[in-house]
Design a protein around this motif. Structure first.
Motif, PDB file in Angstrom:
ATOM      1  N   GLU A  17      14.166  -5.506  13.771  1.00 40.69           N
ATOM      2  CA  GLU A  17      13.256  -4.506  13.200  1.00 40.69           C
ATOM      3  C   GLU A  17      13.222  -4.716  11.694  1.00 40.69           C
ATOM      4  O   GLU A  17      14.268  -4.807  11.053  1.00 40.69           O
ATOM      5  N   MET A  18      12.034  -4.798  11.128  1.00 42.36           N
ATOM      6  CA  MET A  18      11.883  -5.024   9.688  1.00 42.36           C
ATOM      7  C   MET A  18      11.283  -3.818   8.973  1.00 42.36           C
ATOM      8  O   MET A  18      11.274  -3.757   7.749  1.00 42.36           O
ATOM      9  N   ALA A  19      10.751  -2.846   9.733  1.00 45.65           N
ATOM     10  CA  ALA A  19      10.158  -1.650   9.134  1.00 45.65           C
ATOM     11  C   ALA A  19      10.394  -0.477  10.078  1.00 45.65           C
ATOM     12  O   ALA A  19      10.578  -0.659  11.283  1.00 45.65           O
ATOM     13  N   ASP A  20      10.382   0.734   9.513  1.00 42.70           N
ATOM     14  CA  ASP A  20      10.529   1.924  10.359  1.00 42.70           C
ATOM     15  C   ASP A  20       9.182   2.253  11.003  1.00 42.70           C
ATOM     16  O   ASP A  20       8.184   1.567  10.790  1.00 42.70           O
ATOM     17  N   LYS A  21       9.174   3.337  11.792  1.00 46.09           N
ATOM     18  CA  LYS A  21       7.954   3.647  12.543  1.00 46.09           C
ATOM     19  C   LYS A  21       6.776   4.033  11.653  1.00 46.09           C
ATOM     20  O   LYS A  21       5.621   3.999  12.077  1.00 46.09           O
ATOM     21  N   ASN A  22       7.060   4.377  10.384  1.00 43.40           N
ATOM     22  CA  ASN A  22       5.990   4.680   9.432  1.00 43.40           C
ATOM     23  C   ASN A  22       5.542   3.452   8.646  1.00 43.40           C
ATOM     24  O   ASN A  22       4.695   3.563   7.763  1.00 43.40           O
ATOM     25  N   GLY A  23       6.150   2.296   8.939  1.00 45.92           N
ATOM     26  CA  GLY A  23       5.765   1.071   8.265  1.00 45.92           C
ATOM     27  C   GLY A  23       6.526   0.798   6.975  1.00 45.92           C
ATOM     28  O   GLY A  23       6.261  -0.182   6.292  1.00 45.92           O
TER      29      GLY A  23
ATOM     30  N   LEU B 286      22.027 -13.549   9.605  1.00 44.39           N
ATOM     31  CA  LEU B 286      20.832 -14.084   8.973  1.00 44.39           C
ATOM     32  C   LEU B 286      20.457 -13.114   7.862  1.00 44.39           C
ATOM     33  O   LEU B 286      20.621 -11.901   8.004  1.00 44.39           O
ATOM     34  N   HIS B 287      19.972 -13.649   6.755  1.00 46.86           N
ATOM     35  CA  HIS B 287      19.535 -12.833   5.626  1.00 46.86           C
ATOM     36  C   HIS B 287      18.059 -13.123   5.401  1.00 46.86           C
ATOM     37  O   HIS B 287      17.660 -14.291   5.314  1.00 46.86           O
ATOM     38  N   ILE B 288      17.273 -12.076   5.305  1.00 47.50           N
ATOM     39  CA  ILE B 288      15.843 -12.218   5.051  1.00 47.50           C
ATOM     40  C   ILE B 288      15.522 -11.471   3.767  1.00 47.50           C
ATOM     41  O   ILE B 288      15.783 -10.270   3.665  1.00 47.50           O
ATOM     42  N   ARG B 289      14.988 -12.176   2.782  1.00 45.16           N
ATOM     43  CA  ARG B 289      14.506 -11.550   1.551  1.00 45.16           C
ATOM     44  C   ARG B 289      12.989 -11.572   1.599  1.00 45.16           C
ATOM     45  O   ARG B 289      12.379 -12.636   1.652  1.00 45.16           O
ATOM     46  N   ASN B 290      12.403 -10.380   1.629  1.00 46.06           N
ATOM     47  CA  ASN B 290      10.953 -10.294   1.758  1.00 46.06           C
ATOM     48  C   ASN B 290      10.370  -9.261   0.798  1.00 46.06           C
ATOM     49  O   ASN B 290      11.086  -8.419   0.267  1.00 46.06           O
ATOM     50  N   SER B 291       9.071  -9.378   0.609  1.00 47.79           N
ATOM     51  CA  SER B 291       8.353  -8.457  -0.273  1.00 47.79           C
ATOM     52  C   SER B 291       7.468  -7.532   0.558  1.00 47.79           C
ATOM     53  O   SER B 291       7.372  -7.667   1.778  1.00 47.79           O
TER      54      SER B 291
ATOM     55  N   GLY C  63      15.877  -2.616   4.842  1.00 47.48           N
ATOM     56  CA  GLY C  63      16.594  -3.575   4.006  1.00 47.48           C
ATOM     57  C   GLY C  63      17.015  -2.925   2.703  1.00 47.48           C
ATOM     58  O   GLY C  63      16.617  -1.799   2.382  1.00 47.48           O
ATOM     59  N   ASN C  64      17.836  -3.635   1.950  1.00 42.01           N
ATOM     60  CA  ASN C  64      18.351  -3.120   0.682  1.00 42.01           C
ATOM     61  C   ASN C  64      17.492  -3.599  -0.468  1.00 42.01           C
ATOM     62  O   ASN C  64      16.966  -4.700  -0.441  1.00 42.01           O
ATOM     63  N   GLY C  65      17.391  -2.767  -1.492  1.00 46.07           N
ATOM     64  CA  GLY C  65      16.630  -3.124  -2.688  1.00 46.07           C
ATOM     65  C   GLY C  65      15.737  -1.975  -3.094  1.00 46.07           C
ATOM     66  O   GLY C  65      15.100  -1.346  -2.251  1.00 46.07           O
TER      67      GLY C  65
ATOM     68  N   SER D  14      10.009  -3.758  -4.698  1.00 48.48           N
ATOM     69  CA  SER D  14       9.216  -4.207  -3.555  1.00 48.48           C
ATOM     70  C   SER D  14       9.919  -5.339  -2.805  1.00 48.48           C
ATOM     71  O   SER D  14       9.495  -5.711  -1.724  1.00 48.48           O
ATOM     72  N   ALA D  15      10.996  -5.881  -3.377  1.00 47.08           N
ATOM     73  CA  ALA D  15      11.760  -6.927  -2.701  1.00 47.08           C
ATOM     74  C   ALA D  15      12.903  -6.293  -1.916  1.00 47.08           C
ATOM     75  O   ALA D  15      13.641  -5.460  -2.433  1.00 47.08           O
ATOM     76  N   LYS D  16      13.034  -6.672  -0.670  1.00 49.46           N
ATOM     77  CA  LYS D  16      14.085  -6.141   0.205  1.00 49.46           C
ATOM     78  C   LYS D  16      14.915  -7.291   0.755  1.00 49.46           C
ATOM     79  O   LYS D  16      14.403  -8.378   0.997  1.00 49.46           O
ATOM     80  N   GLU D  17      16.193  -7.020   0.952  1.00 46.50           N
ATOM     81  CA  GLU D  17      17.034  -7.984   1.651  1.00 46.50           C
ATOM     82  C   GLU D  17      17.616  -7.329   2.886  1.00 46.50           C
ATOM     83  O   GLU D  17      18.226  -6.269   2.807  1.00 46.50           O
ATOM     84  N   SER D  18      17.408  -7.971   4.024  1.00 47.10           N
ATOM     85  CA  SER D  18      17.967  -7.499   5.283  1.00 47.10           C
ATOM     86  C   SER D  18      19.062  -8.465   5.712  1.00 47.10           C
ATOM     87  O   SER D  18      18.861  -9.679   5.735  1.00 47.10           O
ATOM     88  N   LYS D  19      20.217  -7.884   6.041  1.00 45.44           N
ATOM     89  CA  LYS D  19      21.345  -8.658   6.558  1.00 45.44           C
ATOM     90  C   LYS D  19      21.411  -8.353   8.048  1.00 45.44           C
ATOM     91  O   LYS D  19      21.686  -7.228   8.446  1.00 45.44           O
ATOM     92  N   LEU D  20      21.109  -9.353   8.866  1.00 51.21           N
ATOM     93  CA  LEU D  20      20.893  -9.155  10.290  1.00 51.21           C
ATOM     94  C   LEU D  20      21.966  -9.864  11.105  1.00 51.21           C
ATOM     95  O   LEU D  20      22.245 -11.042  10.876  1.00 51.21           O
ATOM     96  N   PHE D  21      22.556  -9.138  12.051  1.00 52.36           N
ATOM     97  CA  PHE D  21      23.564  -9.764  12.913  1.00 52.36           C
ATOM     98  C   PHE D  21      22.940 -10.892  13.716  1.00 52.36           C
ATOM     99  O   PHE D  21      21.904 -10.727  14.347  1.00 52.36           O
TER     100      PHE D  21
END
Length: 140
Positions: free
Chosen positions: A72-78, A38-43, A82-84, A87-94
């Motif tokens: 997980e979409m963010a680290d423990k510091n928030g 799954l790929h998630i592109r988020n801001s 993801g890559n980018g 402010s736009a990130k793309e996460s490639k999720l198994f």
């Protein structure tokens, strides 16, 4: 190598609670395993450290396998993962690893998000999700 990839854009960069995203792909190779993502592109306006999704994989014979997945979409510091650089990130999720498809034909994946505010049962709309994608990759 990528055998299939597709993205769906979300209106107003919001993944609404009732939005079901559908992807259809063909399988001809019933021997070699494949990885599904799954790929998630988020801001930065994505306000959560995780993401819950429910998937339905429908086989050519209409059999359906349902999975509930958490990412997980963010680290423990928030800080968003993801890559980018912007402010736009793309996460490639198994989604599924080393999946062998038993029959050739047309498969469908339905994806919907299952996020809720803590302690509540009503699903919520997710702001900041711009696109959701699905890919199928051959393993060598």
């Amino acid at each position: 190598s990528i055998e299939f990839i597709a993205f769906q854009s979300l209106d107003n960069a919001t993944w609404k609670a009732q939005d079901t995203l559908n992807f259809e792909f063909q399988v001809t190779d019933t021997i070699k395993p494949k990885n599904l993502f799954l790929h998630i592109r988020n801001s930065n306006s994505y306000a959560f450290s995780n993401l819950y999704v429910i998937t339905q994989l429908q086989f050519p014979d209409n059999k359906v396998v349902i999975d509930t997945l958490q990412y997980e979409m963010a680290d423990k510091n928030g800080k968003l993962l993801g890559n980018g650089m912007s402010s736009a990130k793309e996460s490639k999720l198994f989604y599924k690893e080393q999946k062998i498809f038993p029959t050739s034909g047309s498969y469908r994946v339905k994806i919907y998000q299952a996020m809720r505010k803590q302690g509540e049962i009503e699903p919520i709309d997710l702001e900041g999700v711009q696109e959701v994608g699905f890919s199928l990759e051959k393993i060598y």
